[in-house]
Structure formats: C-alpha cells, structure tokens
Design an enzyme around this catalytic site. Sequence first.
Site, short mmCIF file in Angstrom:
data_model
loop_
_atom_site.label_atom_id
_atom_site.label_comp_id
_atom_site.label_asym_id
_atom_site.label_seq_id
_atom_site.Cartn_x
_atom_site.Cartn_y
_atom_site.Cartn_z
CG ASP A 45 -89.62 24.01 120.72
OD1 ASP A 45 -89.96 25.06 120.15
OD2 ASP A 45 -90.43 23.09 120.96
CB CYS A 84 -93.50 27.06 115.96
SG CYS A 84 -92.74 25.84 117.04
NE ARG A 88 -90.62 28.15 113.40
CZ ARG A 88 -89.48 27.47 113.32
NH1 ARG A 88 -88.85 27.36 112.17
NH2 ARG A 88 -88.99 26.88 114.39
CE LYS A 137 -91.74 24.58 113.22
NZ LYS A 137 -91.90 24.11 114.60
CG HIS A 139 -95.07 25.92 111.88
ND1 HIS A 139 -94.86 25.55 113.19
CD2 HIS A 139 -96.38 25.64 111.63
CE1 HIS A 139 -95.98 25.09 113.71
NE2 HIS A 139 -96.90 25.13 112.77
CB SER A 162 -94.37 21.32 114.57
OG SER A 162 -94.21 22.66 114.92
CG ASP A 289 -88.90 28.24 117.41
OD1 ASP A 289 -88.21 27.68 118.29
OD2 ASP A 289 -89.99 27.78 117.02
CE LYS A 310 -93.48 25.17 121.63
NZ LYS A 310 -93.17 24.05 120.73
MG MG Z 1 -90.51 26.37 118.47
#
Ligand code: MG
Length: 493
Positions: A45, A84, A88, A137, A139, A162, A289, A310
Amino acid sequence: MTPTRREFLQRTGLAGLCLGTPGWLAACEGVARRSPNVVLIFTDDQGYADVGVYGAEGFTTPHLDGLAAQGMRFTDFYASEAVCSASRASLLTGCYAPRVSIRGALTPGAQVGLNPEEITIADLLRGVGYATGAFGKWHLGDAPQFLPLQQGFDQYLGLPYSNDMWPVDYDGTPATSGNKLRWPPLPLIEGNEVLEIVDELADQDQLTTRYTERALDFIDRNAESPFFLYLAHSMPHVPLGVSEKYRGHSEQGMYGDVIEEIDWSVGQVLAALDRNGLAEDTLVIFTSDNGPWLNFGNHAGSTGPLREGKGTAFEGGPRVPAIMRWPGRIPPAAVCERMASTLDVLPTLAAITGAALPPQPIDGVNILALLEGQPDANPRNVFWFYYAAELRGVREGKWKRVFEHRTRSYVGVEPGMDGLPGPYAQPTVPTALYDLENDIGETTDVSDLHPDVVRRLDEIAEVARATLGDRLTGREGAEVRAPGRKSLAGAGR
Ligand code: MG
C-alpha cells in the site's frame, strides 16, 4: 496437452532438487556464474508519491533515492491490480490475476490460494540453481499447501495474510472498540509452522525489523551461491507499526516514520550486498503492491498527481513507484517513461538467467531492453486494468480507456485519522478516454475528439475479455485457469 508443473520442471531439468545431483549442480553453477542475484523488495500500500525521488513530502528516503541514482526509476509502472492478493499473484506468476483466478484480498481460512501448479519466480530461479527465500507478507492462501515452501521457496518467515486480518479461530473482538482500534492476533509463520502469535499491536512495530534481519541473514548465508530474496514488507499497510528506531522520526508523523524505516531496511539490504561484495552482481527491484488506502487519512500515503488510490482502476490504484538497480547493465540515474508492470518481472528474470518460461501462457513481457536503456525499446505498449475480474479499462501508449463501472472512491468523503478508516464513496463512473501524457489526473474525457483511438482501445478490450473474461459485460475468458483449492489435508487451518 500442457504439462503439469512437476512434468515441466522435470522435463526442463528444473526439478528443484538439483543440489542432490553432482552433475546437475555443476550445470547450475555454470549458469549461475553468469546470472545475477535477485533482490525483490515489495511493500504494501505504498503510494506513487511515497518515495523521495517520486515527490514525497514530510519524510525522506535516502537509500531509495540512492538506489534510483545508481539505477532506473520508472514513471509508468503498474502493479497488475490495486489489491493485495491479486497483485502478489501477478508479481510471482507473470499473469493477470484473472488468469490464475486470484481475486481481491484472500481472507484467513480462504478455500482457495495460488495454485501450486502455477510456476512462480521462485520455481524458475530455484530450477537454475538459486537459493530462494521469502520474508514478509505472503497472502496467496494461508492453507499449508499454498504457503511459500510449496511455491518454490526454500525458506519463509512472515505473515500469511494482511496485518489487519483475523485468523479463522479468533473469536472476535470487534475491529473498533469505542474510538480505539483493536487488532487481532496474527500467526507469524516460519517454514510451514506457526512460530509465534503476534498478538499485540506493539509486536507489529517489530515486523519491518524482523523481516529485515532474516533477509540479511539469508544474504550472508548465500553469498557464495546465486540467490533470490523476496522481501515483502507488511508495512505500510494499516495498522501501522514502527520500531523505536524511527518512531517520531519524520515530520509527517506515523506514516512517514514507517516509510523511513522501510528505507532503513533497503539501506541494510544494500549494505549487506556491499559487505559480501555482491552489489555488482545483484539486480535489486523495489516496488509496491498497490496504491495508498486513502480513507485512512494521515495513516495512508500519497498518489501525488494521480486519481484515486487502492482498490480502484484509476492511476492511483495500480501505478506504483518502481526502482531497479543492476550495475553495469542498468544505466545510472535513468528514468524510464515507458510502461512496465510487475507482470514483466518473471519473464525478464527468465531472460536474464536463462530459465525456461512457464509452459502455460503468461501476460508479462521481457523488459530487459528497457532496463538496458535502449531508447527505442517498447516491449509493453498495452495494459489491461482488471479489478475483481472486471475489465475496468485498457491503456495503449498514452491513451487510457475507462469503461463504466461502480467503484470505491475517496472523493468527497472525509478520511479517517490516526488509524481509523473513513467511509468510501461508491459512484458509478462513466466510460471515458483519457490522455495520460497531458492529463495524468484523468480529469477530462476526450472520447469525442479521438474516435479512432476509442475504436482501437475498444478492440484491445475485446481481446482482454475473450482471453480473461469480464464481469462487467458477463464474459467468460477462454484462458482462465483454476485457483488452488484447499485440500482436506489442509482443512485443519
Ligand atoms: Mg496492498
């Protein structure tokens, strides 16, 4: 018929366990001597304007600025999708998220994850003799079958999702209590096991430091062999956490402190490369991301001149800072204004290391020519803006077509403060054409002035819909692959 992941790895000699075969080990080393280490630092973020050289205000990022001075900064670099898990999945597979059926942000206990049949960057690089480590992270599914060790990584330490999410068996303190936020206990995973529970917000203050320490240890231990380090910081995703080293350090406040600590981490990684004599032989990639979660107000970052943030397909969602350094290959102090994307990392690394591309179709393109500063190179002239399996826009060159859709918006609503979120607006935005070269903020629809451009971009959109589908128009994509589904063996978590 397309081979399975295992068949592919065996057929191409990339079967992962090459270290057990002396002859193959020699072959690995032969390739490796010509190939750089790869350090991929991925933040969560962090907004387009949240790095000094991208215009940050109220905090400084001397190590990232130094990285840009020694390498290349991208002005038009896209995470594949502004959320997210989808983002990814794309980074690690080179595929738009709908192709690998990863949508949104996976919740704890999710029944799906990144299909272990997909070929990740770690699979590719491990196959050509790289040590592979993921710290931070993940995720991409929290069931054991989806965790990093099952996706090409030799080592892992980090949070499986997260830092604001509840484990499935957490019985429920509400997210807000009075005017204070309560945050859940989080499983810090090492390998495939829960190492400890991060159950105090104060523990999150140590995440950036802990991931960094593991990354440095990984570099030191693997200095003699090629390695791929994936350092995926949980920060600056809310709830923000920062150690004493940087608390109160920046003018901007908590968010600035968090970014300054991430910058410290970058500096530590670069120093470890120097200490081991590896700086010249290492490609360092830094990016984010997705854009900032703007309804968190002073706990969110900035998109600078970009629209929205976002969770949207406007530029503030997927366009992110991106810096790459590879001494002797990437010219210093370079600025790349061509489009590029996290999608392109996998095929570019394949080209650099001589690894075979995955057998199934991917969406990334090799951008090595951009990295080498070739002035006419233009490997990616088109980008598809997907969000939640909706094709919300397409870009070709400077032109961006946006299709009518309902979206989260941060415009006209009061953001939260000090860790509490504000509300979203939920407008339906109309179909439009934007000239990003002259209107980076996507303010003025110029469809009527450029009917030929509209026609061409609409054709590009049709290709996207036929290939990967589009929930906005009810289209099924011909090339969508299945996600990983949680097996009974993994149902215990
Ligand atoms: Mg993110």
